[in-house]
Motif scaffolding. Structure first.
Motif, PDB file in Angstrom:
ATOM      1  N   LEU A 252      35.986  30.896  43.350  1.00  0.00           N
ATOM      2  CA  LEU A 252      37.398  30.491  43.394  1.00  0.00           C
ATOM      3  C   LEU A 252      37.987  30.399  41.998  1.00  0.00           C
ATOM      4  CD1 LEU A 252      37.260  27.730  46.161  1.00  0.00           C
ATOM      5  CD2 LEU A 252      38.373  29.965  46.333  1.00  0.00           C
ATOM      6  N   ALA A 253      37.138  30.068  40.995  1.00  0.00           N
ATOM      7  CA  ALA A 253      37.604  29.961  39.610  1.00  0.00           C
ATOM      8  C   ALA A 253      37.711  31.318  38.929  1.00  0.00           C
ATOM      9  CB  ALA A 253      36.661  29.058  38.822  1.00  0.00           C
ATOM     10  N   GLY A 254      37.316  32.387  39.605  1.00  0.00           N
ATOM     11  CA  GLY A 254      37.451  33.718  39.035  1.00  0.00           C
ATOM     12  C   GLY A 254      36.182  34.306  38.484  1.00  0.00           C
ATOM     13  N   SER A 255      35.050  33.600  38.663  1.00  0.00           N
ATOM     14  CA  SER A 255      33.779  34.116  38.179  1.00  0.00           C
ATOM     15  C   SER A 255      33.249  35.163  39.147  1.00  0.00           C
ATOM     16  CB  SER A 255      32.762  32.985  38.032  1.00  0.00           C
ATOM     17  OG  SER A 255      31.482  33.489  37.712  1.00  0.00           O
ATOM     18  N   ASP A 256      32.394  36.065  38.620  1.00  0.00           N
ATOM     19  CA  ASP A 256      31.799  37.059  39.485  1.00  0.00           C
ATOM     20  C   ASP A 256      30.396  36.675  39.926  1.00  0.00           C
ATOM     21  OD1 ASP A 256      30.419  37.356  37.161  1.00  0.00           O
ATOM     22  OD2 ASP A 256      30.827  39.498  36.881  1.00  0.00           O
ATOM     23  N   VAL A 257      30.033  35.381  39.730  1.00  0.00           N
ATOM     24  CA  VAL A 257      28.731  34.928  40.213  1.00  0.00           C
ATOM     25  C   VAL A 257      28.728  34.914  41.738  1.00  0.00           C
ATOM     26  CG1 VAL A 257      28.322  33.506  38.189  1.00  0.00           C
ATOM     27  CG2 VAL A 257      29.339  32.476  40.225  1.00  0.00           C
ATOM     28  N   ARG A 258      27.555  34.989  42.316  1.00  0.00           N
ATOM     29  CA  ARG A 258      27.435  34.965  43.756  1.00  0.00           C
ATOM     30  C   ARG A 258      26.927  33.610  44.215  1.00  0.00           C
ATOM     31  NH1 ARG A 258      30.200  37.654  43.372  1.00  0.00           N
ATOM     32  NH2 ARG A 258      31.284  38.973  44.720  1.00  0.00           N
ATOM     33  N   PRO A 259      27.457  33.049  45.305  1.00  0.00           N
ATOM     34  CA  PRO A 259      26.971  31.749  45.773  1.00  0.00           C
ATOM     35  C   PRO A 259      25.480  31.791  46.079  1.00  0.00           C
ATOM     36  CG  PRO A 259      28.979  32.387  46.938  1.00  0.00           C
ATOM     37  CD  PRO A 259      28.536  33.581  46.148  1.00  0.00           C
ATOM     38  N   GLN A 260      24.799  30.669  45.744  1.00  0.00           N
ATOM     39  CA  GLN A 260      23.383  30.563  46.081  1.00  0.00           C
ATOM     40  C   GLN A 260      23.238  30.252  47.557  1.00  0.00           C
ATOM     41  OE1 GLN A 260      20.832  30.886  43.788  1.00  0.00           O
ATOM     42  NE2 GLN A 260      22.373  31.500  42.301  1.00  0.00           N
ATOM     43  N   GLU A 261      22.199  30.800  48.145  1.00  0.00           N
ATOM     44  CA  GLU A 261      21.926  30.527  49.574  1.00  0.00           C
ATOM     45  C   GLU A 261      20.997  29.328  49.704  1.00  0.00           C
ATOM     46  OE1 GLU A 261      23.516  31.931  51.899  1.00  0.00           O
ATOM     47  OE2 GLU A 261      24.514  33.394  50.646  1.00  0.00           O
TER      48      GLU A 261
END
Length: 261
Positions: A252-261
């Motif tokens: 949401l902040a604009g990062s291209d990281v992927r959420p951890q599962e």
């Protein structure tokens, strides 16, 4: 006509200060007074008093003897303005969901003028939980939030954050082990540490990452073992839930990281 209006309301001293701030914002390692003057095509003497005021007000610091560099004061001021309100609005439903799924309280903190400042908190859904008041200033050096905010910054920014903290509070002696711990936190993606304020509590902290890959906030779960809540996740699962939440917030902040599962 527009140029006349612009000239009428010129503020040369303010323009000079803003020129310095804008110049230093794009430079790593700082500049000397002579280098600033050369880049702005002015006499070095023109900038002496302005640089002195910017240093005294905390916007600029001197490094390596004669080089001037931006502090994080402008960043801190911005953190407490509209971007923070937007971050809190995005974070609130996710923090509520995290509290429900983990059965633990959680809090969101940002860096501001030498400390980690709590900007949002969510109570645990049950009877028991550890919470901290919104607006509280907590240490960078002995809290999970502080460690994460330092870990996900460049070495140069860490130095400035530590320097700002030392101006407002007594700075502890920081040895190589402290900085190795920050590097470890960055490598694994989160902090897990026994609380240095409350017995029996573990601080579980993970970063909210911005578009530049740096932490804009730290989300922390003060984890306590709930003996009468059999369905409560254990500490390993709580870390997974925490990292999934910060992953969503980072997106949401604009990062291209992927959420951890």
């Amino acid at each position: 006509m527009e140029d006349e209006e612009t000239d009428r309301y010129r503020a040369p001293a303010l323009d000079k200060g803003l020129d310095i701030l804008e110049l230093l914002s794009g430079v790593d390692g700082g500049l000397t007074q002579a280098e600033i003057a050369k880049k702005l095509d002015r006499s070095p003497n023109e900038f002496y008093r302005m640089l002195d005021r910017l240093v005294r007000r905390g916007y600029v610091t001197k490094i390596d003897g004669d080089r001037y560099s931006l502090t994080l004061k402008l960043f801190g001021l911005a953190q407490l303005h509209a971007p923070v309100r937007r971050l809190v609005s995005y974070a609130t439903p996710l923090m509520r969901e995290l509290a429900e799924t983990s059965c633990q309280a959680n809090q969101l903190a940002v860096f501001d003028r030498g400390a980690a400042v709590v900007i949002a908190q969510q109570e645990a859904p049950g009877y028991w939980g550890i919470s901290i008041r919104v607006g509280s200033h907590i240490s960078l050096f002995d809290t999970g939030s502080g460690h994460v905010l330092l870990a996900f910054r460049s070495p140069e920014e860490r130095k400035m954050m530590i320097a700002e903290s030392s101006r407002s509070t007594e700075q502890p002696v920081l040895n190589d082990d402290f900085f190795k711990r920050l590097d470890l936190i960055r490598e694994r993606g989160y902090e897990m540490m026994s609380s240095m304020q409350t017995a029996g509590v573990y601080n579980l902290s993970a970063p909210v990452i911005g578009p530049d890959g740096k932490a804009i906030a730290a989300l922390t779960v003060p984890y306590i073992t709930l003996v009468n809540t059999p369905h409560a996740p254990d500490i390993t699962r709580t870390i997974e839930l925490l990292r999934a939440t910060t992953g969503k917030l980072s997106l949401l902040a604009g990062s291209d990281v992927r959420p951890q599962e």
